[in-house]
Write a protein that holds these residues in place. Structure first.
Motif, PDB file in Angstrom:
ATOM      1  N   ARG A   1       2.553  -3.824  -2.142  1.00  0.00           N
ATOM      2  CA  ARG A   1       1.404  -3.726  -1.411  1.00  0.00           C
ATOM      3  C   ARG A   1       1.443  -2.509  -0.237  1.00  0.00           C
ATOM      4  NH1 ARG A   1      -3.459  -8.173  -0.068  1.00  0.00           N
ATOM      5  NH2 ARG A   1      -3.894  -8.306  -2.343  1.00  0.00           N
ATOM      6  N   LEU A   2       0.599  -1.904  -0.085  1.00  0.00           N
ATOM      7  CA  LEU A   2       0.580  -0.642   1.078  1.00  0.00           C
ATOM      8  C   LEU A   2       0.301  -1.478   2.366  1.00  0.00           C
ATOM      9  CD1 LEU A   2       0.956   1.873   2.020  1.00  0.00           C
ATOM     10  CD2 LEU A   2      -1.534   2.589   1.200  1.00  0.00           C
TER      11      LEU A   2
ATOM     12  N   LYS B   1      -0.084  -2.471  -9.152  1.00  0.00           N
ATOM     13  CA  LYS B   1       0.063  -3.890  -8.809  1.00  0.00           C
ATOM     14  C   LYS B   1       1.812  -4.484  -8.959  1.00  0.00           C
ATOM     15  CE  LYS B   1      -4.663  -4.713  -8.136  1.00  0.00           C
ATOM     16  NZ  LYS B   1      -5.728  -5.403  -8.073  1.00  0.00           N
TER      17      LYS B   1
ATOM     18  N   ALA C   1       2.650  -8.034  10.319  1.00  0.00           N
ATOM     19  CA  ALA C   1       2.670  -7.041   9.719  1.00  0.00           C
ATOM     20  C   ALA C   1       3.084  -5.760   9.913  1.00  0.00           C
ATOM     21  CB  ALA C   1       0.825  -6.897   9.181  1.00  0.00           C
TER      22      ALA C   1
ATOM     23  N   ARG D   1     -11.898  -0.270  -2.962  1.00  0.00           N
ATOM     24  CA  ARG D   1     -11.722  -1.284  -2.259  1.00  0.00           C
ATOM     25  C   ARG D   1     -11.824  -1.500  -0.927  1.00  0.00           C
ATOM     26  NH1 ARG D   1      -8.721  -0.531  -6.760  1.00  0.00           N
ATOM     27  NH2 ARG D   1      -8.342  -2.359  -8.303  1.00  0.00           N
TER      28      ARG D   1
ATOM     29  N   LEU E   1      -9.981   0.283   1.498  1.00  0.00           N
ATOM     30  CA  LEU E   1      -8.782  -0.111   2.123  1.00  0.00           C
ATOM     31  C   LEU E   1      -8.290   1.085   2.825  1.00  0.00           C
ATOM     32  CD1 LEU E   1      -6.763  -1.399  -0.911  1.00  0.00           C
ATOM     33  CD2 LEU E   1      -7.892  -2.752   0.907  1.00  0.00           C
TER      34      LEU E   1
ATOM     35  N   LYS F   1     -13.738  -3.167   6.800  1.00  0.00           N
ATOM     36  CA  LYS F   1     -14.018  -2.177   5.370  1.00  0.00           C
ATOM     37  C   LYS F   1     -14.021  -0.908   5.899  1.00  0.00           C
ATOM     38  CE  LYS F   1     -13.305  -6.135   3.544  1.00  0.00           C
ATOM     39  NZ  LYS F   1     -11.835  -6.468   3.446  1.00  0.00           N
TER      40      LYS F   1
ATOM     41  N   TYR G   1      -8.511   4.307  -6.211  1.00  0.00           N
ATOM     42  CA  TYR G   1      -7.862   2.889  -6.058  1.00  0.00           C
ATOM     43  C   TYR G   1      -8.150   2.307  -4.503  1.00  0.00           C
ATOM     44  CZ  TYR G   1      -5.019  -1.353  -5.391  1.00  0.00           C
ATOM     45  OH  TYR G   1      -4.507  -2.664  -5.326  1.00  0.00           O
TER      46      TYR G   1
ATOM     47  N   GLY H   1      -0.043  -2.515   6.160  1.00  0.00           N
ATOM     48  CA  GLY H   1      -0.609  -1.756   7.379  1.00  0.00           C
ATOM     49  C   GLY H   1      -2.049  -1.124   6.863  1.00  0.00           C
ATOM     50  N   PHE H   2      -2.341  -1.397   5.526  1.00  0.00           N
ATOM     51  CA  PHE H   2      -3.807  -1.283   4.964  1.00  0.00           C
ATOM     52  C   PHE H   2      -4.646  -2.298   4.466  1.00  0.00           C
ATOM     53  CE2 PHE H   2      -4.836   3.361   3.399  1.00  0.00           C
ATOM     54  CZ  PHE H   2      -3.842   4.035   4.107  1.00  0.00           C
ATOM     55  N   GLY H   3      -5.700  -2.058   4.563  1.00  0.00           N
ATOM     56  CA  GLY H   3      -6.665  -3.409   4.216  1.00  0.00           C
ATOM     57  C   GLY H   3      -6.810  -4.309   5.477  1.00  0.00           C
ATOM     58  N   HIS H   4      -7.787  -4.964   5.377  1.00  0.00           N
ATOM     59  CA  HIS H   4      -8.266  -6.002   6.463  1.00  0.00           C
ATOM     60  C   HIS H   4      -9.144  -6.941   6.091  1.00  0.00           C
ATOM     61  CE1 HIS H   4      -9.356  -7.463  10.473  1.00  0.00           C
ATOM     62  NE2 HIS H   4      -8.093  -7.029  10.959  1.00  0.00           N
ATOM     63  N   ARG H   5      -9.200  -8.272   6.297  1.00  0.00           N
ATOM     64  CA  ARG H   5     -10.192  -8.942   5.965  1.00  0.00           C
ATOM     65  C   ARG H   5     -11.639  -8.744   6.582  1.00  0.00           C
ATOM     66  NH1 ARG H   5      -9.348 -14.112   4.345  1.00  0.00           N
ATOM     67  NH2 ARG H   5      -8.172 -13.189   2.764  1.00  0.00           N
TER      68      ARG H   5
ATOM     69  N   VAL I   1       2.168   0.694  -5.882  1.00  0.00           N
ATOM     70  CA  VAL I   1       0.970  -0.210  -5.295  1.00  0.00           C
ATOM     71  C   VAL I   1      -0.224  -0.387  -6.361  1.00  0.00           C
ATOM     72  CG1 VAL I   1      -0.697  -0.175  -3.502  1.00  0.00           C
ATOM     73  CG2 VAL I   1       1.831   0.465  -2.852  1.00  0.00           C
TER      74      VAL I   1
ATOM     75  N   ASP J   1      -1.851  -2.217  12.324  1.00  0.00           N
ATOM     76  CA  ASP J   1      -0.261  -2.237  12.226  1.00  0.00           C
ATOM     77  C   ASP J   1       0.218  -1.162  11.593  1.00  0.00           C
ATOM     78  OD1 ASP J   1      -0.138  -4.994  13.394  1.00  0.00           O
ATOM     79  OD2 ASP J   1      -1.191  -5.537  11.552  1.00  0.00           O
TER      80      ASP J   1
HETATM   81  C1  COA Z   1      -5.180  -7.886   5.184  1.00  0.00           C
HETATM   82  C2  COA Z   1      -5.450  -8.312   3.782  1.00  0.00           C
HETATM   83  C3  COA Z   1      -4.633  -9.513   3.704  1.00  0.00           C
HETATM   84  C4  COA Z   1      -6.765  -8.336   3.403  1.00  0.00           C
HETATM   85  O1  COA Z   1      -7.248  -8.778   2.188  1.00  0.00           O
HETATM   86  P1  COA Z   1      -8.429  -9.248   1.649  1.00  0.00           P
HETATM   87  O2  COA Z   1      -9.611  -8.559   2.365  1.00  0.00           O
HETATM   88  O3  COA Z   1      -8.482 -10.664   1.455  1.00  0.00           O
HETATM   89  O4  COA Z   1      -8.131  -8.565   0.307  1.00  0.00           O
HETATM   90  P2  COA Z   1      -7.562  -9.005  -0.924  1.00  0.00           P
HETATM   91  O5  COA Z   1      -6.320  -9.525  -0.611  1.00  0.00           O
HETATM   92  O6  COA Z   1      -8.668  -9.947  -1.675  1.00  0.00           O
HETATM   93  O7  COA Z   1      -7.828  -7.645  -1.762  1.00  0.00           O
HETATM   94  C5  COA Z   1      -8.895  -7.089  -2.283  1.00  0.00           C
HETATM   95  C6  COA Z   1      -8.283  -6.027  -3.382  1.00  0.00           C
HETATM   96  O8  COA Z   1      -7.674  -4.809  -2.645  1.00  0.00           O
HETATM   97  C7  COA Z   1      -6.343  -4.897  -3.212  1.00  0.00           C
HETATM   98  N1  COA Z   1      -5.669  -4.805  -1.756  1.00  0.00           N
HETATM   99  C8  COA Z   1      -5.997  -5.411  -0.469  1.00  0.00           C
HETATM  100  N2  COA Z   1      -4.709  -4.985   0.506  1.00  0.00           N
HETATM  101  C9  COA Z   1      -4.215  -4.004  -0.245  1.00  0.00           C
HETATM  102  C10 COA Z   1      -3.049  -3.240   0.236  1.00  0.00           C
HETATM  103  N3  COA Z   1      -2.728  -3.345   1.294  1.00  0.00           N
HETATM  104  N4  COA Z   1      -2.348  -2.536  -0.855  1.00  0.00           N
HETATM  105  C11 COA Z   1      -2.813  -2.484  -2.166  1.00  0.00           C
HETATM  106  N5  COA Z   1      -3.765  -3.201  -2.526  1.00  0.00           N
HETATM  107  C12 COA Z   1      -4.524  -3.918  -1.796  1.00  0.00           C
HETATM  108  C13 COA Z   1      -6.082  -6.257  -3.584  1.00  0.00           C
HETATM  109  O9  COA Z   1      -5.040  -6.212  -4.567  1.00  0.00           O
HETATM  110  C14 COA Z   1      -7.312  -6.596  -4.393  1.00  0.00           C
HETATM  111  O10 COA Z   1      -7.537  -5.684  -5.573  1.00  0.00           O
HETATM  112  P3  COA Z   1      -8.229  -6.398  -6.872  1.00  0.00           P
HETATM  113  O11 COA Z   1      -9.907  -6.086  -6.326  1.00  0.00           O
HETATM  114  O12 COA Z   1      -8.047  -5.412  -7.936  1.00  0.00           O
HETATM  115  O13 COA Z   1      -7.834  -7.684  -7.051  1.00  0.00           O
HETATM  116  C15 COA Z   1      -4.710  -7.366   2.657  1.00  0.00           C
HETATM  117  O14 COA Z   1      -5.518  -5.924   2.849  1.00  0.00           O
HETATM  118  C16 COA Z   1      -3.141  -6.809   2.689  1.00  0.00           C
HETATM  119  O15 COA Z   1      -2.644  -7.779   2.438  1.00  0.00           O
HETATM  120  N6  COA Z   1      -2.800  -5.788   3.511  1.00  0.00           N
HETATM  121  C17 COA Z   1      -1.733  -5.500   3.859  1.00  0.00           C
HETATM  122  C18 COA Z   1      -0.886  -6.590   4.777  1.00  0.00           C
HETATM  123  C19 COA Z   1      -1.510  -6.006   6.176  1.00  0.00           C
HETATM  124  O16 COA Z   1      -1.603  -5.054   6.718  1.00  0.00           O
HETATM  125  N7  COA Z   1      -1.802  -7.058   7.059  1.00  0.00           N
HETATM  126  C20 COA Z   1      -2.271  -6.788   8.323  1.00  0.00           C
HETATM  127  C21 COA Z   1      -3.758  -7.120   8.483  1.00  0.00           C
HETATM  128  S1  COA Z   1      -4.268  -6.659   9.965  1.00  0.00           S
END
Ligand code: COA
Length: 459
Positions: A336-337, A331, A304, A392, A394, A346, A388, A339-343, A328, A399
């Protein structure tokens, strides 16, 4: 699969001997209640609740479920399943906390170095000065790879993907260091761990140098772990020092050291679980770590920070940020943004918070003005105020800023995942060690729901 989960909270029932035995295997469990699972057939399985030593998560121990009720559970991607118990790393994704052996990582990053952290992960406690000296000298003793291993690199094309080289070379260590696993032999496990951590900088440097057709450089005993990595990667064998001046070299090494600390472990992600599963068959530990490296290779895991750099380069300038964020949020395909969001997180990833400050210091210390940092900061500012992203949950992950820092130091994007693997090796081998030394250690064997053809006759 139409069963209902009915939770019933009971105090520990002395007749459920089997459950008590299972709980006894987990010394950190403080309380034992039970959940009841009622099947459509009317059978009820009584399953112990498990509570971690820290944090608010609750778990149901389903180990006796099949014996009690003749059913299995289904959880593709382990969304809802703890595959082990572990005393190494604690994460609270909602609060944005990550602790190694109980210590918050951002505090450790400020006050320790990577080898101290490696000692902490492997041994459970911070080293005394004497223990540290001994550990440091053991690591230095094992840093050089055998001359014969150089032929591994010679036989690879220069254009080979760095991770392709890394998986093969690390698996190749098992040819030089065969291990007939004895789960009780702590010394054997520690020896493998020290060798593995020690050799990674030279392996990583050789991967980089191989791509440029440059000869090997050997480590120096007066350098730290991070300094040796930079020295072996970037120095010219006919010179004795790093190509840049001393101040820049020290600043870059400090930044690398922090990078290594903050990536050292992150509990049960895909690569760590892979190391545990491969190692559960009592396979050679170097081969098990190589399996983890293969898992990390994929863009959904280790790749990532490379994607963040690409995104920042595509955006180009601060003025284009608002338009990118609009895409972004709409969609638009593939946007996707990064480096944003994490499993799990939160909230703000504590490691990202640390890197946000560090990256500015590194660039200043190295006298570098990188427009990507300005774009990244503007992206973060806009995203953190936008509904947005707020809705969520995010936030920037680890990364988001690390790529800018690695690039400033001169590490090419193609080497980013190798840097991640180098840092994570100590976490993988600590997790492997914890698993093989655990009471009741046995091979992992998941189940499946078969959805293929029923038995049939050959045409
Ligand atoms: C890391 C990641 C895969 C985690 O995903 P997740 O927890 O399974 O979350 P989801 O993919 O189910 O997304 C949940 C919602 O947030 C949105 N979302 C999640 N990450 C997003 C991002 N980086 N940019 C924009 N929207 C994002 C999804 O579109 C979804 O929207 P919805 O509810 O309208 O459908 C995801 O945040 C991502 O792809 N991030 C970018 C890649 C990244 O930086 N990876 C490194 C992780 S350490």
């Amino acid at each position: 699969m139409y069963f209902t989960l009915a939770f019933a909270w009971h105090s520990l029932d002395s007749s459920t001997v089997q459950c008590v035995t299972r709980l006894a295997l987990r010394s950190s469990i403080s309380e034992a209640d039970f959940a009841e699972l009622k099947l459509p057939t009317g059978e009820v399985a009584k399953l112990p609740m498990l509570y971690p030593s820290h944090g608010t998560d609750k778990f149901i121990d389903i180990g006796t479920l099949n014996k009690q009720a003749g059913v299995y559970t289904y959880d593709p991607g382990f969304q809802c399943t703890a595959s082990c118990s572990s005393a190494i790393t604690f994460i609270d994704g909602d609060k944005g906390q990550c602790n190694y052996r109980g210590y918050p990582v951002d505090q450790i990053a400020q006050s320790s170095n990577f080898l101290e952290v490696s000692y902490l992960l492997l041994n459970g406690e911070m080293p005394t000065p004497e223990e540290m000296q001994e550990f440091d000298s053991e690591i230095k003793q094992h840093m050089i790879i055998k001359t014969k291993m150089l032929s591994f690199f010679n036989s690879m094309p220069s254009a080979a993907h760095p991770m392709a080289q890394m998986t093969s070379v690390v698996a190749g260590l098992s040819a030089f260091y065969p291990v007939s696993l004895d789960p009780k032999d702590h010394k054997q496990h520690m020896e493998a761990a020290i060798r593995m951590v020690a050799k990674m900088p030279m392996i990583s440097a050789l991967i980089y140098r191989n791509s440029l057709g440059l000869p090997a450089v050997y480590p120096r005993s007066d350098f730290t772990y991070a300094e040796n990595l930079l020295y072996m990667m970037f120095s010219n064998p006919t010179h004795t020092t790093f190509p840049q001046n001393e101040k820049v070299f020290k600043a870059a090494a400090k930044a690398i050291d922090v990078f290594l600390i903050l990536h050292a472990d992150h509990e049960q992600n895909a690569s760590t679980s892979t190391v545990r599963i491969a190692g559960s068959s009592q396979a050679n530990p170097y081969a098990a770590v190589s399996a983890g490296i293969a898992s990390l290779w994929g863009p959904a895991h280790g790749g990532a920070n490379e994607a963040v750099i690409q995104m920042l380069e595509e955006i180009g300038t601060k003025e284009n940020v608002a338009e990118f964020v609009r895409k972004v949020k709409n969609k638009e395909a593939g946007v996707r943004l990064m480096g944003f969001g994490h499993r799990v997180y939160k909230n703000y990833d504590p490691r990202a918070k640390y890197f946000k400050t560090l990256v500015g210091e590194v660039l200043d210390g190295m006298d570098i003005q990188d427009p990507k940092l300005e774009v990244a900061r503007e992206l973060e500012r806009i995203a953190l105020e936008d509904e947005y992203f707020i809705k969520r949950k995010l936030y920037p992950n680890v990364d988001f800023y690390t790529g800018i820092m690695l690039r400033a130091i001169g590490i090419p994007t193609s080497m980013f995942t190798v840097m991640f693997a180098l840092a994570r090796t100590v976490g993988w081998i600590t997790q492997w060690k914890e698993m093989v030394e655990e009471k009741g250690f046995r091979i992992s064997r998941p189940r499946q729901i078969y959805i293929g053809a029923p038995e049939r006759k050959l045409p």
